[in-house]
Each structure stands twice: as C-alpha cells, then as structure tokens.
Design a protein around this motif. Sequence first.
Motif, PDB file in Angstrom:
ATOM      1  N   GLN A   1       0.824  -1.199   0.000  1.00 27.39           N
ATOM      2  CA  GLN A   1       0.000   0.000   0.000  1.00 27.39           C
ATOM      3  C   GLN A   1       0.867   1.261   0.000  1.00 27.39           C
ATOM      4  OE1 GLN A   1      -2.567  -1.549   3.446  1.00 27.39           O
ATOM      5  NE2 GLN A   1      -4.042  -0.388   2.248  1.00 27.39           N
ATOM      6  N   GLN A   2       0.328   2.317  -0.601  1.00 28.94           N
ATOM      7  CA  GLN A   2       1.029   3.602  -0.640  1.00 28.94           C
ATOM      8  C   GLN A   2       0.894   4.307   0.705  1.00 28.94           C
ATOM      9  OE1 GLN A   2       2.903   4.871  -2.949  1.00 28.94           O
ATOM     10  NE2 GLN A   2       2.525   3.471  -4.662  1.00 28.94           N
ATOM     11  N   VAL A   3       1.969   4.981   1.121  1.00 31.27           N
ATOM     12  CA  VAL A   3       2.003   5.645   2.423  1.00 31.27           C
ATOM     13  C   VAL A   3       2.392   7.107   2.256  1.00 31.27           C
ATOM     14  CG1 VAL A   3       3.071   5.677   4.715  1.00 31.27           C
ATOM     15  CG2 VAL A   3       2.653   3.500   3.575  1.00 31.27           C
ATOM     16  N   VAL A   4       1.723   7.983   2.998  1.00 29.47           N
ATOM     17  CA  VAL A   4       2.114   9.391   3.098  1.00 29.47           C
ATOM     18  C   VAL A   4       2.306   9.699   4.575  1.00 29.47           C
ATOM     19  CG1 VAL A   4       1.470  11.791   2.704  1.00 29.47           C
ATOM     20  CG2 VAL A   4       0.864  10.057   1.017  1.00 29.47           C
ATOM     21  N   VAL A   5       3.466  10.228   4.926  1.00 29.03           N
ATOM     22  CA  VAL A   5       3.812  10.512   6.319  1.00 29.03           C
ATOM     23  C   VAL A   5       3.673  12.008   6.596  1.00 29.03           C
ATOM     24  CG1 VAL A   5       5.683  10.492   8.014  1.00 29.03           C
ATOM     25  CG2 VAL A   5       5.373   8.550   6.470  1.00 29.03           C
ATOM     26  N   ILE A   6       3.156  12.333   7.792  1.00 33.94           N
ATOM     27  CA  ILE A   6       3.079  13.725   8.233  1.00 33.94           C
ATOM     28  C   ILE A   6       3.869  13.861   9.531  1.00 33.94           C
ATOM     29  CG2 ILE A   6       1.589  15.608   9.001  1.00 33.94           C
ATOM     30  CD1 ILE A   6      -0.698  14.383   7.462  1.00 33.94           C
TER      31      ILE A   6
ATOM     32  N   SER B   1      -5.475  21.810   6.925  1.00 34.74           N
ATOM     33  CA  SER B   1      -4.787  22.090   5.660  1.00 34.74           C
ATOM     34  C   SER B   1      -3.655  21.096   5.413  1.00 34.74           C
ATOM     35  CB  SER B   1      -4.240  23.525   5.659  1.00 34.74           C
ATOM     36  OG  SER B   1      -3.298  23.703   6.705  1.00 34.74           O
ATOM     37  N   VAL B   2      -2.971  20.687   6.477  1.00 39.76           N
ATOM     38  CA  VAL B   2      -1.883  19.712   6.330  1.00 39.76           C
ATOM     39  C   VAL B   2      -2.458  18.343   5.969  1.00 39.76           C
ATOM     40  CG1 VAL B   2      -0.014  18.514   7.537  1.00 39.76           C
ATOM     41  CG2 VAL B   2      -0.350  20.973   7.864  1.00 39.76           C
TER      42      VAL B   2
ATOM     43  N   GLY C   1      -3.541  14.418   1.238  1.00 32.79           N
ATOM     44  CA  GLY C   1      -4.523  13.680   0.459  1.00 32.79           C
ATOM     45  C   GLY C   1      -5.561  12.963   1.290  1.00 32.79           C
ATOM     46  N   ILE C   2      -5.930  13.544   2.446  1.00 36.65           N
ATOM     47  CA  ILE C   2      -6.894  12.893   3.322  1.00 36.65           C
ATOM     48  C   ILE C   2      -8.241  12.687   2.642  1.00 36.65           C
ATOM     49  CG2 ILE C   2      -7.803  15.020   4.338  1.00 36.65           C
ATOM     50  CD1 ILE C   2      -6.996  11.802   6.251  1.00 36.65           C
ATOM     51  N   GLU C   3      -8.559  13.551   1.689  1.00 31.69           N
ATOM     52  CA  GLU C   3      -9.865  13.447   1.009  1.00 31.69           C
ATOM     53  C   GLU C   3      -9.952  12.224   0.109  1.00 31.69           C
ATOM     54  OE1 GLU C   3      -9.320  17.303  -0.658  1.00 31.69           O
ATOM     55  OE2 GLU C   3     -10.942  18.167   0.550  1.00 31.69           O
TER      56      GLU C   3
ATOM     57  N   LEU D   1       6.801   9.274   0.531  1.00 34.47           N
ATOM     58  CA  LEU D   1       6.078  10.527   0.356  1.00 34.47           C
ATOM     59  C   LEU D   1       5.724  11.102   1.724  1.00 34.47           C
ATOM     60  CD1 LEU D   1       3.643   9.512  -2.536  1.00 34.47           C
ATOM     61  CD2 LEU D   1       5.759  10.830  -2.710  1.00 34.47           C
ATOM     62  N   HIS D   2       5.959  12.401   1.910  1.00 35.67           N
ATOM     63  CA  HIS D   2       5.730  12.989   3.217  1.00 35.67           C
ATOM     64  C   HIS D   2       5.355  14.460   3.104  1.00 35.67           C
ATOM     65  CE1 HIS D   2      10.061  13.649   2.357  1.00 35.67           C
ATOM     66  NE2 HIS D   2       9.848  14.827   2.936  1.00 35.67           N
ATOM     67  N   VAL D   3       4.786  14.962   4.190  1.00 46.28           N
ATOM     68  CA  VAL D   3       4.398  16.360   4.298  1.00 46.28           C
ATOM     69  C   VAL D   3       4.936  16.886   5.619  1.00 46.28           C
ATOM     70  CG1 VAL D   3       2.481  17.990   4.509  1.00 46.28           C
ATOM     71  CG2 VAL D   3       2.301  16.041   2.935  1.00 46.28           C
ATOM     72  N   VAL D   4       5.615  18.017   5.575  1.00 49.21           N
ATOM     73  CA  VAL D   4       6.114  18.648   6.794  1.00 49.21           C
ATOM     74  C   VAL D   4       5.040  19.604   7.311  1.00 49.21           C
ATOM     75  CG1 VAL D   4       7.900  20.082   7.831  1.00 49.21           C
ATOM     76  CG2 VAL D   4       8.500  18.482   6.002  1.00 49.21           C
TER      77      VAL D   4
END
Length: 343
Positions: A136-141, A164-165, A170-172, A154-157
């Motif tokens: 599965q694809q993962v996005v880290v915050i 907004s974060v 991509g929570i939607e 893939l990550h977001v600072v």
Amino acid sequence: MPRDDAVNPLRRLRWSAFALIVVLLGGTIGYLILGFGVLDAAYQTVTTVSTVGFREVQPLSHAGQIFTMVLIMSGVGTVLYTFGIAFESLVEGQLREEQRRRRMDRNIAALSGHVVVCGWGRVGRSIARHVAESGQQVVVIDNDPERLRGLEILHVVGDATSDSVLIEAGIERAGTLIAAIDTDAENLYVTLSGRSMRPDLFIVARARDESSEAKLCRAGADRVVNPQAIGGARMAAFVSQPHVSEFLDVVMHDREFEFQLEEFEIAADSPLAGVTLRESAINEHTGALILALRTADGTFITKPSLDTILAAGQVLICIGAPSELSQVTGMIRISHEANRPVS
C-alpha cells in the motif's frame, strides 16, 4: 555515480574554502615574518584579501609591499570565488528542494486509497514500513523537518492536527488515517479532524494511556492500539506459548512463508453475496481455509458452518498459500481498498 567537480558546487565549495584558509594562514605567516604581531598580521591579512583596506597596521617595506600585492592577487580571487560558490550552492539547494517538494506534491495528488501516517517517531516508522511491505502507498506527516530529511517515502512537513496539512497529505482520497503521534491529546485531535473531514474514513489511533482509549473511540477512531499493552501481551505469549506466537509472527509478516493470513470483504456486487459457504465452495475451488467470519456488526464467528449465508459487509479471514488467496480474491471480486492484510 558521483558528479564531476565541475558540476558539483558543494565539492567545489569545500575546495575553495580550503584554499581560502590556506591564503589566510599564508598571509598571516607572511606578515609575521615581516615583523607584525600575531593579531596585527591576521588583521592585515583579512583587510587585504577582503579589499576593505582601512590602512596598513605599520609601514610596509618594499618586501612587504610586494608580498601584499601578491596576497591581493591571490586572496581577492579566492574570496570572490568562495563566496560565489557558496551563493550558488545555497540557490541550487533551495531550487532542488523546491523541485523535490513539487514532485512529491504531484505524486501525493495522484494517490487514492493510500494510508496517511501522522507521526514519524519509532511507532510511525514501524507502521509505515509494514504498510509499505503490504504493497500500500504511504504518506507521512510530521512537524519536524529534520526527522523527514532525506526520507524517500512521500511525506508532508507540518502539524497533523491542521486540516490544511491533512488535505495536503490527500486525506480526502485516503483509505486509512493512522494517528501515531507521541501524545494522546494530539492523536485525539487528529482523529476528530479526520472523522469530521471524512465520515467514511478508516481511522486507527495510538494510545499511550489506557484512559485515553475510550476517548479516542468516542472521537471517531475505528481501532485504538496501545503499543505498550500489546508489547507486554506479546512478550508474555512468548513465555506461555512460544511456538504458537512465533508461528503467528511468521504467518503475519514473512512474505516468503508458504502460508499467509488475509481478509476478504464481501462487496454488495460480489457473486458470493447471498449464497452459503457450502455453495461458494471456496475451500474446494481454491484450497484456502476459512478461519473466521466477521459479521457487519463486528462479531467474529470462528469456524463458520457451511450453512452460513454470506452477505455484503461481512469479512472472511482465510489462511493459505499466496496463489490460493489470489484465487479467493478472484472469486469474491473485491477492490484493493477492501482487501487488507489482517493486523
């Protein structure tokens, strides 16, 4: 392959900084030989190579004048080159980071049904690794840029408690939200935010204290996990039933093992919806063994009878070889979003 010096400003910066140090030391030593004190020699060298040129600390002899001219010719060029390379490295680094950030934003925007992991501590790292291993694809915050520096995932600072974060991650379009921040208060806030933004989102929250588990459930978490409690239970299980515990670990996490556990949700349009287990003949056609069935209200039925009628929303938990489980997937016709390894 390392880049050539001509196109690597960081390497050139190291060499130019070394050359500047050599010039400064050489100039200081030269003025010491000409009779200057240590501080006066260093001062005279810096003012000369920086082209400030306030004044000579003391009158220069012909030899001193010649030495100063040589120092100016070599030192000024070295200083200008060093500062030029430093500026180039700064600009190039910022541009590279901006390009990397834009590319990551585009990749996140293209995701759907991915897992958003909030918190890049020890628990978050372990979660992301296991989720990624499942395909599965993962996005880290995480709000600490140093923690995320150099991370290939893939990550977001940013602050995961900010809407907004979460939107940037991509929570939607996500399939699962995992709140694994260090504090229960932040996990509670993330859970509330995720549930308010996506009523249908599957949310797993971490709890450090037992008293927080009920609060996280009321906030909207579908599952609440206490790593300390689970760790203690697993350690105790290795004492009381070591072979069973190790077998389950191998089945759950070793992708090279002959047998694996997997869950399959019966979709509304599945050809098996409305038929009995006997009529489905899953075991006969695939060889996979049905260990349990979970009803739509969350109740587990172990070793369900062959007369059990399958219905939309139910989940079959099966064990078998990867090829057998793949055949079960074909029979049930579920989407990848509904097919998750048992955890």
